[in-house]
Motif scaffolding. Structure first.
Motif, PDB file in Angstrom:
ATOM      1  N   TYR A  23       0.945  -1.359   0.004  1.00 43.41           N
ATOM      2  CA  TYR A  23      -0.259   0.097   0.155  1.00 43.41           C
ATOM      3  C   TYR A  23       0.985   1.405   0.088  1.00 43.41           C
ATOM      4  O   TYR A  23       0.967   2.118   1.015  1.00 43.41           O
ATOM      5  CB  TYR A  23      -0.983  -0.126   1.164  1.00 43.41           C
ATOM      6  N   ARG A  24       1.629   1.391  -1.023  1.00 45.82           N
ATOM      7  CA  ARG A  24       2.471   2.577  -1.197  1.00 45.82           C
ATOM      8  C   ARG A  24       1.567   3.830  -1.758  1.00 45.82           C
ATOM      9  O   ARG A  24       0.829   3.447  -2.857  1.00 45.82           O
ATOM     10  CB  ARG A  24       3.699   2.211  -1.955  1.00 45.82           C
ATOM     11  N   LYS A  25       1.891   4.916  -1.238  1.00 44.88           N
ATOM     12  CA  LYS A  25       1.245   5.854  -2.119  1.00 44.88           C
ATOM     13  C   LYS A  25       1.991   6.150  -3.311  1.00 44.88           C
ATOM     14  O   LYS A  25       3.179   6.122  -3.242  1.00 44.88           O
ATOM     15  CB  LYS A  25       1.140   7.432  -1.368  1.00 44.88           C
ATOM     16  N   LYS A  26       1.206   6.516  -4.282  1.00 46.39           N
ATOM     17  CA  LYS A  26       1.605   6.850  -5.730  1.00 46.39           C
ATOM     18  C   LYS A  26       1.227   8.258  -5.779  1.00 46.39           C
ATOM     19  O   LYS A  26       0.668   8.904  -5.648  1.00 46.39           O
ATOM     20  CB  LYS A  26       1.221   5.571  -6.795  1.00 46.39           C
ATOM     21  N   VAL A  27       2.307   8.794  -6.899  1.00 46.52           N
ATOM     22  CA  VAL A  27       1.937  10.141  -7.376  1.00 46.52           C
ATOM     23  C   VAL A  27       0.819  10.105  -8.319  1.00 46.52           C
ATOM     24  O   VAL A  27       0.823   9.326  -9.143  1.00 46.52           O
ATOM     25  CB  VAL A  27       3.509  10.607  -8.102  1.00 46.52           C
ATOM     26  N   THR A  28      -0.043  11.234  -8.156  1.00 46.51           N
ATOM     27  CA  THR A  28      -1.162  11.481  -9.113  1.00 46.51           C
ATOM     28  C   THR A  28      -0.778  12.482 -10.300  1.00 46.51           C
ATOM     29  O   THR A  28       0.299  13.083 -10.179  1.00 46.51           O
ATOM     30  CB  THR A  28      -2.281  11.956  -8.400  1.00 46.51           C
ATOM     31  N   ALA A  29      -1.415  12.182 -11.320  1.00 45.82           N
ATOM     32  CA  ALA A  29      -1.229  13.128 -12.459  1.00 45.82           C
ATOM     33  C   ALA A  29      -1.477  14.612 -11.894  1.00 45.82           C
ATOM     34  O   ALA A  29      -0.903  15.501 -12.599  1.00 45.82           O
ATOM     35  CB  ALA A  29      -2.359  13.036 -13.590  1.00 45.82           C
ATOM     36  N   TYR A  47      14.359  20.813 -17.115  1.00 47.20           N
ATOM     37  CA  TYR A  47      15.227  19.876 -17.786  1.00 47.20           C
ATOM     38  C   TYR A  47      14.876  18.518 -17.660  1.00 47.20           C
ATOM     39  O   TYR A  47      15.055  17.606 -18.438  1.00 47.20           O
ATOM     40  CB  TYR A  47      16.677  20.026 -17.271  1.00 47.20           C
ATOM     41  N   GLY A  48      14.335  18.209 -16.524  1.00 42.95           N
ATOM     42  CA  GLY A  48      14.016  16.679 -16.322  1.00 42.95           C
ATOM     43  C   GLY A  48      12.835  16.574 -15.266  1.00 42.95           C
ATOM     44  O   GLY A  48      12.506  17.354 -14.144  1.00 42.95           O
ATOM     45  N   LEU A  49      12.158  15.331 -15.197  1.00 43.34           N
ATOM     46  CA  LEU A  49      11.169  15.232 -14.121  1.00 43.34           C
ATOM     47  C   LEU A  49      11.578  13.627 -13.847  1.00 43.34           C
ATOM     48  O   LEU A  49      11.295  12.756 -14.389  1.00 43.34           O
ATOM     49  CB  LEU A  49       9.878  15.256 -14.701  1.00 43.34           C
ATOM     50  N   THR A  50      11.549  13.474 -12.422  1.00 45.28           N
ATOM     51  CA  THR A  50      11.806  12.134 -11.768  1.00 45.28           C
ATOM     52  C   THR A  50      10.970  11.803 -10.846  1.00 45.28           C
ATOM     53  O   THR A  50      10.515  12.728  -9.901  1.00 45.28           O
ATOM     54  CB  THR A  50      13.153  12.117 -11.184  1.00 45.28           C
ATOM     55  N   ILE A  51      10.054  10.625 -10.912  1.00 40.54           N
ATOM     56  CA  ILE A  51       9.136  10.066  -9.944  1.00 40.54           C
ATOM     57  C   ILE A  51       9.769   9.131  -8.899  1.00 40.54           C
ATOM     58  O   ILE A  51      10.135   7.914  -9.776  1.00 40.54           O
ATOM     59  CB  ILE A  51       8.051   9.920 -10.610  1.00 40.54           C
ATOM     60  N   GLU A  52       9.732   9.092  -7.867  1.00 41.54           N
ATOM     61  CA  GLU A  52      10.104   8.198  -6.888  1.00 41.54           C
ATOM     62  C   GLU A  52       8.989   7.865  -5.860  1.00 41.54           C
ATOM     63  O   GLU A  52       8.784   8.772  -4.917  1.00 41.54           O
ATOM     64  CB  GLU A  52      11.488   8.354  -6.148  1.00 41.54           C
ATOM     65  N   GLY A  53       8.327   6.986  -6.049  1.00 40.98           N
ATOM     66  CA  GLY A  53       7.084   6.663  -5.061  1.00 40.98           C
ATOM     67  C   GLY A  53       6.017   7.584  -4.837  1.00 40.98           C
ATOM     68  O   GLY A  53       5.364   7.765  -5.752  1.00 40.98           O
ATOM     69  N   ASP A  54       6.228   8.355  -3.982  1.00 35.68           N
ATOM     70  CA  ASP A  54       5.373   9.408  -3.629  1.00 35.68           C
ATOM     71  C   ASP A  54       5.954  10.886  -3.992  1.00 35.68           C
ATOM     72  O   ASP A  54       5.540  12.076  -3.417  1.00 35.68           O
ATOM     73  CB  ASP A  54       4.707   9.379  -2.257  1.00 35.68           C
ATOM     74  N   LYS A  55       7.158  10.942  -4.317  1.00 34.91           N
ATOM     75  CA  LYS A  55       8.062  12.182  -4.700  1.00 34.91           C
ATOM     76  C   LYS A  55       7.937  12.541  -6.103  1.00 34.91           C
ATOM     77  O   LYS A  55       8.358  11.338  -6.832  1.00 34.91           O
ATOM     78  CB  LYS A  55       9.257  12.150  -3.807  1.00 34.91           C
TER      79      LYS A  55
END
Length: 82
Positions: A23-29, A47-55
Motif C-alpha cells: 500500500y504505497r502512495k503513488k504520485v497522481t497526475a 530539464y527533467g522530471l523524476t518520480i520516486e514513489g510518492d515524490k
C-alpha cells in the motif's frame, strides 16, 4: 498417559491470515502537473522530471538570483542538441 482427548469432527479450521498488499502512495497526475506548473510560473527552465514513489523531483536550471551566470554547461548542451 496423556490427558489430551480427541473428539470426532475436531475444531473448525481457522482461515489463514491475509497478507496485506503493498500500500504505497503513488504520485497522481495532478501532483505532477502542479509541480510542473509551479516551476513554469517561477520562470524556471525544466530539464527533467523524476518520480520516486510518492515524490516528484523537477530538475530545473537555477534562476539568476542563484548565481547561474550567463550560460551554463546544461544550456550549451541543450542548444547544441536542440
Amino acid at each position: 498417559m496423556s490427558n489430551i482427548r480427541h473428539f470426532p469432527g475436531g475444531a473448525e479450521l481457522r482461515p489463514a491470515p491475509r497478507a496485506r498488499g503493498p500500500y504505497r502512495k503513488k504520485v497522481t497526475a495532478a501532483e505532477i502537473e502542479r509541480a510542473v506548473r509551479v516551476a513554469e510560473k517561477l520562470g524556471l527552465t525544466i530539464y527533467g522530471l523524476t518520480i520516486e514513489g510518492d515524490k516528484v523531483h523537477v530538475q530545473t536550471k537555477p534562476g539568476p538570483e542563484n548565481g547561474a551566470g550567463p550560460a551554463s554547461a546544461a544550456d550549451d548542451w541543450f542548444s547544441r542538441r536542440g
